[in-house]
Design a protein around this motif. Structure first.
Motif, PDB file in Angstrom:
ATOM      1  N   ARG A  54       0.817  -1.229   0.000  1.00  0.00           N
ATOM      2  CA  ARG A  54       0.000   0.000   0.000  1.00  0.00           C
ATOM      3  C   ARG A  54       0.843   1.268   0.000  1.00  0.00           C
ATOM      4  O   ARG A  54       0.329   2.348  -0.333  1.00  0.00           O
ATOM      5  CB  ARG A  54      -0.908   0.006   1.247  1.00  0.00           C
ATOM      6  N   LEU A  55       2.119   1.172   0.388  1.00  0.00           N
ATOM      7  CA  LEU A  55       2.947   2.371   0.520  1.00  0.00           C
ATOM      8  C   LEU A  55       4.388   2.063   0.130  1.00  0.00           C
ATOM      9  O   LEU A  55       4.925   1.014   0.497  1.00  0.00           O
ATOM     10  CB  LEU A  55       2.896   2.880   1.971  1.00  0.00           C
ATOM     11  N   SER A  56       5.003   2.962  -0.591  1.00  0.00           N
ATOM     12  CA  SER A  56       6.417   2.818  -0.953  1.00  0.00           C
ATOM     13  C   SER A  56       7.284   3.255   0.227  1.00  0.00           C
ATOM     14  O   SER A  56       6.918   4.206   0.940  1.00  0.00           O
ATOM     15  CB  SER A  56       6.755   3.678  -2.172  1.00  0.00           C
ATOM     16  N   ASP A  59       7.904   6.912   0.824  1.00  0.00           N
ATOM     17  CA  ASP A  59       6.793   7.758   1.262  1.00  0.00           C
ATOM     18  C   ASP A  59       6.464   7.580   2.743  1.00  0.00           C
ATOM     19  O   ASP A  59       5.550   8.243   3.256  1.00  0.00           O
ATOM     20  CB  ASP A  59       5.535   7.441   0.440  1.00  0.00           C
ATOM     21  N   ASN A  83      -7.342  -3.852   1.618  1.00  0.00           N
ATOM     22  CA  ASN A  83      -7.645  -2.451   1.308  1.00  0.00           C
ATOM     23  C   ASN A  83      -8.442  -1.769   2.416  1.00  0.00           C
ATOM     24  O   ASN A  83      -9.210  -0.833   2.159  1.00  0.00           O
ATOM     25  CB  ASN A  83      -8.397  -2.330  -0.018  1.00  0.00           C
ATOM     26  N   SER A 480      -3.347  10.558   0.088  1.00  0.00           N
ATOM     27  CA  SER A 480      -2.823  10.895  -1.237  1.00  0.00           C
ATOM     28  C   SER A 480      -1.600  10.067  -1.628  1.00  0.00           C
ATOM     29  O   SER A 480      -1.000  10.310  -2.671  1.00  0.00           O
ATOM     30  CB  SER A 480      -2.464  12.380  -1.293  1.00  0.00           C
ATOM     31  N   HIS A 481      -1.218   9.116  -0.798  1.00  0.00           N
ATOM     32  CA  HIS A 481      -0.015   8.328  -1.076  1.00  0.00           C
ATOM     33  C   HIS A 481      -0.260   6.822  -1.137  1.00  0.00           C
ATOM     34  O   HIS A 481       0.591   6.079  -1.625  1.00  0.00           O
ATOM     35  CB  HIS A 481       1.054   8.596  -0.011  1.00  0.00           C
ATOM     36  N   LEU A 482      -1.406   6.353  -0.629  1.00  0.00           N
ATOM     37  CA  LEU A 482      -1.662   4.917  -0.623  1.00  0.00           C
ATOM     38  C   LEU A 482      -1.952   4.406  -2.033  1.00  0.00           C
ATOM     39  O   LEU A 482      -2.560   5.095  -2.859  1.00  0.00           O
ATOM     40  CB  LEU A 482      -2.837   4.588   0.298  1.00  0.00           C
ATOM     41  N   LYS A 483      -1.510   3.176  -2.262  1.00  0.00           N
ATOM     42  CA  LYS A 483      -1.705   2.515  -3.550  1.00  0.00           C
ATOM     43  C   LYS A 483      -2.594   1.287  -3.361  1.00  0.00           C
ATOM     44  O   LYS A 483      -2.828   0.850  -2.233  1.00  0.00           O
ATOM     45  CB  LYS A 483      -0.341   2.095  -4.119  1.00  0.00           C
ATOM     46  N   PRO A 484      -3.093   0.701  -4.441  1.00  0.00           N
ATOM     47  CA  PRO A 484      -3.847  -0.551  -4.315  1.00  0.00           C
ATOM     48  C   PRO A 484      -2.965  -1.645  -3.708  1.00  0.00           C
ATOM     49  O   PRO A 484      -1.742  -1.647  -3.894  1.00  0.00           O
ATOM     50  CB  PRO A 484      -4.241  -0.885  -5.759  1.00  0.00           C
ATOM     51  N   SER A 486      -0.779  -4.862  -2.957  1.00  0.00           N
ATOM     52  CA  SER A 486       0.052  -5.780  -3.747  1.00  0.00           C
ATOM     53  C   SER A 486       0.964  -6.503  -2.762  1.00  0.00           C
ATOM     54  O   SER A 486       2.041  -5.997  -2.420  1.00  0.00           O
ATOM     55  CB  SER A 486       0.866  -5.025  -4.800  1.00  0.00           C
TER      56      SER A 486
END
Length: 518
Positions: A54-56, A59, A83, A480-484, A486
């Motif tokens: 969800r986060l790099s 970030d 999620n 504004s930084h979370l991703k789907p 994986s």
């Protein structure tokens, strides 16, 4: 007869549900406003965000490190992979702890053959201001403490009824994943087996001498050095190519044997033989090792990558022991000074009355021949000694001692109630008052400040402003930084952590089906 048994099970189930709801109601308000004030809780959240994809890492705000005890953030990784929102992290500790308290109510009722004993033990954990505060943290102190003590109770019951021993294996694995300190379960269970066995005095003395030699080595060599030696001894065995097939075969054999016995409706023997109990202990041990195997391999990886100071299958506990020693040395307190400080803190947060009633309960249980209480007595003594002698002086580490103290105090209260009902209920009310409002000022009078639960409620409704906003602000930043999702976490690590809810559910099931022993 079957209808009567069903009615009793229904009543026990209804009581267990009420205990769970009461615990959750008490634990949730402060947890919902927790802002992750420690280093570890921030690291848990960030670890889970990274390994759920969800986060790099670039970030991330705040610490992240894989060496922390993995149960919490492996569980949280699974939730984030679905999620779910970031602040779902606030729900894990209170929910697991509340389920654990419900299980403790059931097992205590069975061991002492009185539902009142189970209710009193659960009530102490539900209203204790110290335990509520610890449960509100995004950490494993309270849930790990409850899992560890449930392991002891299931071991005790497993000495008579085999299925409890299998539950003990799963709970032990989960408790070790939660807190390194729960490795203390191994010597506790070994001592308990010597204590309750019917072996000759000579054999018991030889066993105690062997255990004493191991304990002497652990203290003399220092905890981290001893653990590293154990890790060095066991790691080659785990890394042998034959290890995984051997564990798999052992697991399949145990499961097959259990299935065959279950098909014969002979899971519970009225007079179990030594062979039956030996099999149950081995089945529980195999289950524990299977669940811990991903943890072992992950520890080896961390050590080989030099991410932490320890090496081998116990690299995390070794690294944690090194960190604790460093914290203790930085405090600059001698051993007598640190122990006296711990004694004072323990009396402040848990009240002298809880310790006195727990000691009285232990003595009463021994005097009345309560064999199933012996492992719990050992766990209470060793837990308190371990915290006072070896733990860094931080109040939350005392949580390990709370469940066994509540268990023993509940027995003392039930015996007093049986003797003089009015006096017993006065003692029970006084104890609940003291643990709800612990005597932090003078050790004698309850400090009638706001209870942690009430503070949480006031914060939720806006009557009190929180002193920190780290998690709230972080959740806003992450929008504004979370991703789907994986998933980046090894699937076996994830599965290992998520055996914990299954072990808890199985323990509750056994508690509901259990009989009051005679």
């Amino acid at each position: 007869m079957e209808q009567t048994a069903l009615t009793k099970t229904s009543r026990l189930g209804a009581a267990a549900l009420l205990v769970f709801l009461a615990a959750l109601t008490t634990y949730l308000p402060p947890a919902l406003v927790n802002e992750a004030p420690f280093w570890d809780d921030k690291a848990y959240i960030n670890n889970a965000l990274i390994f759920s994809g969800r986060l790099s890492p670039q970030d991330v705000r705040g610490p992240y490190a894989e060496e922390r005890p993995p149960l919490f953030w492996w569980l949280l990784t699974g939730l984030y992979a679905l999620n779910l929102p970031v602040d779902v992290s606030r729900l894990i500790s209170p929910t697991v702890s509340a389920l654990g308290v419900a299980a403790l109510f059931l097992l205590t009722s069975i061991i002492f053959r009185k539902m009142l004993a189970g209710l009193l033990a659960a009530l102490i954990l539900i209203v204790s201001d110290y335990f509520v505060l610890t449960t509100s943290y995004i950490l494993t102190d309270s849930m790990g403490s409850v899992l560890g003590f449930l392991t002891i109770l299931c071991f005790s019951l497993g000495l008579r009824y085999g299925p409890y021993m299998w539950a003990a294996g799963g709970l032990m694995a989960a408790s070790i994943l939660a807190r390194d300190q729960n490795l203390l379960l191994l010597p506790t269970i070994a001592l308990a087996m010597v204590w309750v066995s019917r072996a000759s005095k000579v054999l018991k003395l030889l066993s105690l001498a062997a255990l004493g030699a191991v304990a002497f080595a652990a203290v003399t060599l220092r905890q981290e050095v001893f653990l590293q030696h154990v890790s060095d001894l066991l790691t080659p065995m785990v890394l042998e190519p034959i290890y995984t097939p051997f564990i798999a075969v052992a697991g399949i054999f145990s499961a097959t044997a259990v299935y065959v016995v279950a098909a014969q409706k002979n899971l519970i023997s009225r007079r179990p033989s030594l062979e039956e109990r030996s099999f149950d202990i081995m089945a529980g041990a195999v289950l524990c090792i299977i669940i811990l195997t991903p943890f072992f391999y992950d520890n080896v990886r961390l050590g080989d990558e030099f991410q932490i100071a320890g090496r081998g299958i116990l690299s995390r506990p070794v690294a944690h022991a090194i960190m604790v020693r460093g914290d203790i040395e930085r405090m600059g307190l001698s051993l007598p000074e640190r122990v006296s400080a711990w004694v004072y803190e323990g009396l402040r947060w848990l009240s002298p009355m809880l310790f006195v009633l727990a000691a009285a309960g232990a003595l009463m249980a021994l005097r009345r021949g309560e064999e199933l209480a012996k492992p719990a007595i050992l766990w209470a003594i060793l837990s308190v000694m371990y915290v006072f002698l070896f733990a860094h002086l931080e109040a939350r580490f005392l949580s390990q001692a709370v469940p066994p103290l509540a268990f023993l105090a509940s027995y003392a209260l039930t015996r007093i109630i049986d003797w003089r009902k009015s006096i017993g209920f006065i003692f029970a009310a006084a104890l609940l008052l003291y643990v709800s409002y612990p005597p932090v000022e003078n050790l004698l009078t309850p400090s009638l400040d706001s209870h942690t639960t009430l503070t949480g409620v006031n914060t939720l409704v806006g009557a009190v402003n929180p002193s920190e906003r780290w998690l709230t602000d972080y959740a806003e930043y992450l929008q504004s930084h979370l991703k789907p999702p994986s998933l980046r976490l090894n699937i076996f690590n994830l599965a290992s952590a998520w055996t914990m809810p299954a072990a808890l559910a199985y323990t509750i099931y056994l508690g509901l089906k259990g009989r009051m022993f005679r």
